[in-house]
Scaffold this motif. Structure first.
Motif, PDB file in Angstrom:
ATOM      1  N   LEU A 262       0.836  -1.196   0.000  1.00  0.00           N
ATOM      2  CA  LEU A 262       0.000   0.000   0.000  1.00  0.00           C
ATOM      3  C   LEU A 262       0.881   1.260   0.000  1.00  0.00           C
ATOM      4  O   LEU A 262       0.612   2.224  -0.717  1.00  0.00           O
ATOM      5  CB  LEU A 262      -0.931  -0.012   1.222  1.00  0.00           C
ATOM      6  N   ALA A 263       1.959   1.215   0.789  1.00  0.00           N
ATOM      7  CA  ALA A 263       2.879   2.352   0.822  1.00  0.00           C
ATOM      8  C   ALA A 263       3.554   2.540  -0.541  1.00  0.00           C
ATOM      9  O   ALA A 263       3.703   3.656  -1.040  1.00  0.00           O
ATOM     10  CB  ALA A 263       3.939   2.143   1.906  1.00  0.00           C
ATOM     11  N   PHE A 264       3.939   1.407  -1.161  1.00  0.00           N
ATOM     12  CA  PHE A 264       4.586   1.455  -2.474  1.00  0.00           C
ATOM     13  C   PHE A 264       3.658   2.052  -3.527  1.00  0.00           C
ATOM     14  O   PHE A 264       4.101   2.662  -4.493  1.00  0.00           O
ATOM     15  CB  PHE A 264       4.981   0.049  -2.943  1.00  0.00           C
ATOM     16  N   SER A 265       2.335   1.850  -3.361  1.00  0.00           N
ATOM     17  CA  SER A 265       1.393   2.189  -4.428  1.00  0.00           C
ATOM     18  C   SER A 265       1.446   3.680  -4.773  1.00  0.00           C
ATOM     19  O   SER A 265       1.165   4.061  -5.903  1.00  0.00           O
ATOM     20  CB  SER A 265      -0.030   1.778  -4.043  1.00  0.00           C
ATOM     21  N   PHE A 266       1.843   4.522  -3.805  1.00  0.00           N
ATOM     22  CA  PHE A 266       1.960   5.957  -4.090  1.00  0.00           C
ATOM     23  C   PHE A 266       3.003   6.230  -5.176  1.00  0.00           C
ATOM     24  O   PHE A 266       2.915   7.201  -5.911  1.00  0.00           O
ATOM     25  CB  PHE A 266       2.366   6.718  -2.822  1.00  0.00           C
ATOM     26  N   PHE A 267       4.025   5.364  -5.216  1.00  0.00           N
ATOM     27  CA  PHE A 267       5.177   5.622  -6.086  1.00  0.00           C
ATOM     28  C   PHE A 267       5.244   4.690  -7.279  1.00  0.00           C
ATOM     29  O   PHE A 267       6.104   4.829  -8.121  1.00  0.00           O
ATOM     30  CB  PHE A 267       6.480   5.448  -5.295  1.00  0.00           C
TER      31      PHE A 267
ATOM     32  N   VAL B  46      -6.010   4.283  -5.310  1.00  0.00           N
ATOM     33  CA  VAL B  46      -7.335   3.698  -5.563  1.00  0.00           C
ATOM     34  C   VAL B  46      -7.187   2.422  -6.386  1.00  0.00           C
ATOM     35  O   VAL B  46      -7.827   1.405  -6.101  1.00  0.00           O
ATOM     36  CB  VAL B  46      -8.250   4.711  -6.285  1.00  0.00           C
ATOM     37  N   SER B  47      -6.302   2.461  -7.386  1.00  0.00           N
ATOM     38  CA  SER B  47      -6.061   1.287  -8.220  1.00  0.00           C
ATOM     39  C   SER B  47      -5.538   0.134  -7.376  1.00  0.00           C
ATOM     40  O   SER B  47      -5.962  -1.018  -7.516  1.00  0.00           O
ATOM     41  CB  SER B  47      -5.055   1.645  -9.322  1.00  0.00           C
TER      42      SER B  47
ATOM     43  N   TYR C 259      -5.551  -2.591  -9.979  1.00  0.00           N
ATOM     44  CA  TYR C 259      -6.585  -2.865 -10.967  1.00  0.00           C
ATOM     45  C   TYR C 259      -6.149  -2.187 -12.265  1.00  0.00           C
ATOM     46  O   TYR C 259      -5.674  -1.069 -12.205  1.00  0.00           O
ATOM     47  CB  TYR C 259      -7.914  -2.300 -10.484  1.00  0.00           C
ATOM     48  N   PRO C 260      -6.199  -2.811 -13.427  1.00  0.00           N
ATOM     49  CA  PRO C 260      -6.810  -4.099 -13.747  1.00  0.00           C
ATOM     50  C   PRO C 260      -5.847  -5.289 -13.755  1.00  0.00           C
ATOM     51  O   PRO C 260      -6.280  -6.417 -13.975  1.00  0.00           O
ATOM     52  CB  PRO C 260      -7.317  -3.853 -15.168  1.00  0.00           C
ATOM     53  N   LEU C 261      -4.522  -5.048 -13.532  1.00  0.00           N
ATOM     54  CA  LEU C 261      -3.565  -6.145 -13.720  1.00  0.00           C
ATOM     55  C   LEU C 261      -3.765  -7.302 -12.745  1.00  0.00           C
ATOM     56  O   LEU C 261      -3.309  -8.421 -12.999  1.00  0.00           O
ATOM     57  CB  LEU C 261      -2.123  -5.623 -13.609  1.00  0.00           C
ATOM     58  N   VAL C 262      -4.456  -7.042 -11.626  1.00  0.00           N
ATOM     59  CA  VAL C 262      -4.730  -8.107 -10.663  1.00  0.00           C
ATOM     60  C   VAL C 262      -5.420  -9.285 -11.341  1.00  0.00           C
ATOM     61  O   VAL C 262      -5.195 -10.451 -10.997  1.00  0.00           O
ATOM     62  CB  VAL C 262      -5.590  -7.572  -9.487  1.00  0.00           C
TER      63      VAL C 262
ATOM     64  N   ILE D 125      -7.186   5.251 -11.922  1.00  0.00           N
ATOM     65  CA  ILE D 125      -8.519   4.855 -12.361  1.00  0.00           C
ATOM     66  C   ILE D 125      -9.370   6.106 -12.556  1.00  0.00           C
ATOM     67  O   ILE D 125      -9.313   7.032 -11.759  1.00  0.00           O
ATOM     68  CB  ILE D 125      -9.201   3.948 -11.327  1.00  0.00           C
ATOM     69  N   GLY D 126     -10.154   6.126 -13.584  1.00  0.00           N
ATOM     70  CA  GLY D 126     -11.177   7.135 -13.770  1.00  0.00           C
ATOM     71  C   GLY D 126     -10.637   8.535 -13.889  1.00  0.00           C
ATOM     72  O   GLY D 126      -9.764   8.811 -14.718  1.00  0.00           O
ATOM     73  N   ALA D 127     -11.131   9.432 -13.042  1.00  0.00           N
ATOM     74  CA  ALA D 127     -10.866  10.847 -13.204  1.00  0.00           C
ATOM     75  C   ALA D 127      -9.463  11.243 -12.771  1.00  0.00           C
ATOM     76  O   ALA D 127      -9.056  12.374 -12.930  1.00  0.00           O
ATOM     77  CB  ALA D 127     -11.884  11.657 -12.409  1.00  0.00           C
ATOM     78  N   LEU D 128      -8.720  10.293 -12.192  1.00  0.00           N
ATOM     79  CA  LEU D 128      -7.427  10.666 -11.645  1.00  0.00           C
ATOM     80  C   LEU D 128      -6.289   9.905 -12.307  1.00  0.00           C
ATOM     81  O   LEU D 128      -5.538   9.198 -11.662  1.00  0.00           O
ATOM     82  CB  LEU D 128      -7.394  10.383 -10.137  1.00  0.00           C
TER      83      LEU D 128
END
Ligand SMILES: [Zn+2]
Length: 254
Positions: free
Chosen positions: A131-136, A155-156, A196-199, A143-146
């Motif tokens: 989760l911490a890694f996901s920022f970087f 969010v992804s 998401y979506p690679l999961v 996803i979507g508007a961002l």
């Protein structure tokens, strides 16, 4: 590349210590490594990855007890993966994150294969890291508007984690059997990291290869229907494939 292969050999040697000791609740730092048979403390020369195994012809220097083949295999595979990741990502944050993730997956793979166990003390820190890694993590698409924004990546990651968790828990909820809780948690970890979506690629590849191998083992009567077949090694492997080639597979699918 050679530097990272060598680094991988030594990290692999440390991962072996984790794989040996974590399921037994022992410290991974203290004491120094011992021979499992004669309990002699091993010297620096005995701990050189792969080379000492080859030099000693797979036996303990002191008591001649065979050294488990898993030790050089984990060292060699970690060395190969580290070199491969450097080739794929080059120097940078992405490489650092993927090296940590790969080490985690390797430990999960080997512990489940040997003990039919996915340990909470490996999975939970892994989830927090993912989760911490996901920022970087540039591998995550917003996803979507961002699109591409840090928030979009998180969010992804969260959506991937929720999907991984749900997909692994589904057989359990419907049939009251199937995956163990450890596999459900690993589904969440892999989802958080793949996003998401690679999961979807990680889950599909894992289920297909796992099902195929299980069918072969049953067909050749290597395993009985009642034997547990660990699933984490398949999910860990497909997570690795997704890390390396997930984007390419997704583009091809589109
Ligand atoms: Zn010994």
């Amino acid at each position: 590349m050679l530097v990272f292969a060598l680094l991988g050999l030594f990290v692999g040697s440390f991962l072996n210590v984790c794989i040996d000791r974590l399921p037994r609740g022992q410290s991974i730092i203290h004491p120094r490594s011992h021979c499992a048979a004669c309990n002699r403390e091993l010297g620096t020369l005995d701990l050189l990855p792969i080379f000492s195994y080859l030099w000693l012809r797979g036996r303990c220097r002191y008591c001649r007890a065979p050294i488990p083949l898993r030790l050089p295999i984990v060292e060699g595979v970690t060395g190969l993966l580290f070199a491969l990741l450097y080739w794929k990502f080059g120097l940078g944050l992405e490489l650092g994150i993927s090296l940590v993730y790969t080490s985690l997956l390797t430990v999960i793979f080997a512990i489940d294969l040997e003990n039919q166990l996915v340990l909470d003390k490996v999975i939970y820190p892994g989830m927090a890291l993912a989760l911490a890694f996901s920022f970087f993590w540039p591998g995550l698409e917003g996803i979507g508007a961002l699109p591409g924004e840090a928030l979009g990546k998180v969010v992804s990651s969260l959506a991937g984690g929720a999907l991984g968790l749900a997909a692994m828990a589904l057989p359990f909820i419907i049939y009251r059997r199937g995956m163990g809780m450890g596999d459900v948690k690993l589904g969440a970890l892999v989802g958080l990291m793949s996003g998401y979506p690679l999961v979807a690629i990680a889950l599909l590849l894992g289920v297909i290869t796992g099902g195929l191998v299980a069918a072969i083992l049953l067909a050749f009567k290597i395993k009985k229907r009642s034997d547990p077949i660990p699933f984490a090694p398949f999910l860990a492997t497909s997570a690795m494939v997704t890390l390396l080639w997930g984007q390419a597979i997704w583009q091809w699918y589109l």
